[in-house]
Design a protein around this motif. Sequence first.
Motif, PDB file in Angstrom:
ATOM      1  N   ALA A  68     -22.465  76.767  60.615  1.00 28.91           N
ATOM      2  CA  ALA A  68     -22.310  77.054  59.187  1.00 28.91           C
ATOM      3  C   ALA A  68     -23.465  77.870  58.631  1.00 28.91           C
ATOM      4  N   ALA A  69     -24.656  77.692  59.169  1.00 25.92           N
ATOM      5  CA  ALA A  69     -25.833  78.403  58.661  1.00 25.92           C
ATOM      6  C   ALA A  69     -25.905  79.808  59.256  1.00 25.92           C
ATOM      7  N   PRO A  70     -26.522  80.742  58.562  1.00 21.93           N
ATOM      8  CA  PRO A  70     -26.719  82.076  59.144  1.00 21.93           C
ATOM      9  C   PRO A  70     -27.620  81.992  60.365  1.00 21.93           C
ATOM     10  N   ALA A  71     -27.414  82.917  61.295  1.00 23.77           N
ATOM     11  CA  ALA A  71     -28.179  82.891  62.543  1.00 23.77           C
ATOM     12  C   ALA A  71     -29.681  82.941  62.286  1.00 23.77           C
ATOM     13  N   THR A  72     -30.082  83.573  61.197  1.00 31.18           N
ATOM     14  CA  THR A  72     -31.506  83.682  60.885  1.00 31.18           C
ATOM     15  C   THR A  72     -32.126  82.330  60.555  1.00 31.18           C
ATOM     16  N   ALA A  73     -31.287  81.327  60.290  1.00 31.64           N
ATOM     17  CA  ALA A  73     -31.809  79.995  59.961  1.00 31.64           C
ATOM     18  C   ALA A  73     -32.394  79.299  61.183  1.00 31.64           C
ATOM     19  N   TRP A  74     -32.093  79.808  62.381  1.00 28.63           N
ATOM     20  CA  TRP A  74     -32.501  79.124  63.599  1.00 28.63           C
ATOM     21  C   TRP A  74     -33.495  79.957  64.401  1.00 28.63           C
ATOM     22  N   ARG A  75     -34.464  80.512  63.728  1.00 28.84           N
ATOM     23  CA  ARG A  75     -35.479  81.319  64.416  1.00 28.84           C
ATOM     24  C   ARG A  75     -36.461  80.438  65.200  1.00 28.84           C
ATOM     25  N   GLY A  76     -36.666  79.219  64.739  1.00 29.29           N
ATOM     26  CA  GLY A  76     -37.552  78.307  65.457  1.00 29.29           C
ATOM     27  C   GLY A  76     -36.819  77.626  66.597  1.00 29.29           C
ATOM     28  N   ARG A  77     -37.494  76.730  67.279  1.00 29.73           N
ATOM     29  CA  ARG A  77     -36.878  75.996  68.377  1.00 29.73           C
ATOM     30  C   ARG A  77     -35.801  75.058  67.857  1.00 29.73           C
ATOM     31  N   THR A  78     -34.607  75.182  68.408  1.00 30.67           N
ATOM     32  CA  THR A  78     -33.462  74.401  67.944  1.00 30.67           C
ATOM     33  C   THR A  78     -32.674  73.904  69.142  1.00 30.67           C
ATOM     34  N   ALA A  79     -32.399  72.602  69.177  1.00 30.66           N
ATOM     35  CA  ALA A  79     -31.585  72.003  70.235  1.00 30.66           C
ATOM     36  C   ALA A  79     -30.542  71.086  69.599  1.00 30.66           C
ATOM     37  N   VAL A  80     -29.291  71.468  69.714  1.00 29.88           N
ATOM     38  CA  VAL A  80     -28.195  70.631  69.230  1.00 29.88           C
ATOM     39  C   VAL A  80     -27.848  69.640  70.340  1.00 29.88           C
ATOM     40  N   ILE A  81     -27.813  68.377  70.024  1.00 32.87           N
ATOM     41  CA  ILE A  81     -27.537  67.327  71.008  1.00 32.87           C
ATOM     42  C   ILE A  81     -26.084  66.902  70.861  1.00 32.87           C
ATOM     43  N   THR A  82     -25.326  66.957  71.947  1.00 26.14           N
ATOM     44  CA  THR A  82     -23.910  66.577  71.901  1.00 26.14           C
ATOM     45  C   THR A  82     -23.580  65.561  72.980  1.00 26.14           C
ATOM     46  N   PHE A  83     -22.567  64.755  72.694  1.00 23.90           N
ATOM     47  CA  PHE A  83     -22.039  63.781  73.648  1.00 23.90           C
ATOM     48  C   PHE A  83     -20.528  63.975  73.750  1.00 23.90           C
ATOM     49  N   ASP A  84     -20.019  63.988  74.976  1.00 30.12           N
ATOM     50  CA  ASP A  84     -18.579  64.111  75.189  1.00 30.12           C
ATOM     51  C   ASP A  84     -17.965  62.764  75.563  1.00 30.12           C
ATOM     52  N   ASP A  85     -16.724  62.573  75.182  1.00 29.75           N
ATOM     53  CA  ASP A  85     -15.849  61.453  75.543  1.00 29.75           C
ATOM     54  C   ASP A  85     -15.956  60.279  74.579  1.00 29.75           C
ATOM     55  N   GLY A  86     -17.172  59.745  74.354  1.00 34.05           N
ATOM     56  CA  GLY A  86     -17.303  58.622  73.421  1.00 34.05           C
ATOM     57  C   GLY A  86     -17.457  57.277  74.090  1.00 34.05           C
ATOM     58  N   TYR A  87     -18.304  57.187  75.119  1.00 34.89           N
ATOM     59  CA  TYR A  87     -18.521  55.926  75.821  1.00 34.89           C
ATOM     60  C   TYR A  87     -19.312  54.933  74.955  1.00 34.89           C
TER      61      TYR A  87
END
Length: 271
Positions: A68-87
């Motif tokens: 949703a944010a413009p690409a320029t919003a993530w100039r610093g170090r950014t790591a999106v954490i995701t989990f699949d399935d839902g254990y």
Amino acid sequence: MTWIDPLSRALHRQAGQHGPVILMYHAITPGKLAPEWPWAVSMQRFCDQLDFLAGEGYATPTVAELVAAPATAWRGRTAVITFDDGYLDNLAACEALHRRGMRASWFVVSGALGRTPHWRDSGRPAGRMLNAAELRDMQAGGMEIGSHTVNHVRLTSVDDPSLRQELADSKAALEDALGTAVTSFAYPYGAWDARCAAAAAQAGYATACTTCSGWALRDADPYRLRRLTVFNTDTMSMFVRNLSFGDNQTSFRKLLRYEFVRFAQAFASRP
């Protein structure tokens, strides 16, 4: 924190220069020992990874926030954490994230909420999946809940009506359970093509995650987000190198080959 070799720490200085990364987890097992299932990590290793991200100043937005944010919003170090399935064991991971003020996105299989998973996958965690009440609590704590289809099927292998049903029915069921819009999606098994991406957009999702490695926004397409798989065999040094290079596997042999190619290209371009 587990020891990280000096070279990997030095390589990490370049991290963040190419944009955000998305990390993909599945299961978290108690204790320190590495689990046998390739897509699970121990709680100790998971916490070590979170502490490294926090110590290095990584932002941890949700998938929806990333896109949703413009690409320029993530100039610093950014790591999106995701989990699949839902254990169910993901609840402990959620608590670990809460304690550090970090957030994550969960892609859950709507047809398995609170039940034993019905798709085949040898070695995965035993027992039931997260239920609707647990997902609501996670969402109330700042976590994002996304869709992973109704039945965890390979979308590239189903016909058009089944494709639409897997996407639309999962979204509707989760929205009914959560009371909020569900806008993020992850392709089961990482199986996707242009038809699947178009169907995800038509179903009303704003994003879709693949399992292709690389910088998250490399393709400039919200339905082709790239992720780095976190495996049971990843040492902390390898985890740090993966962040640095936006790759799933960064063995020293692979890095030496990479540096050799760079050197050869530089030498060939000399006048």
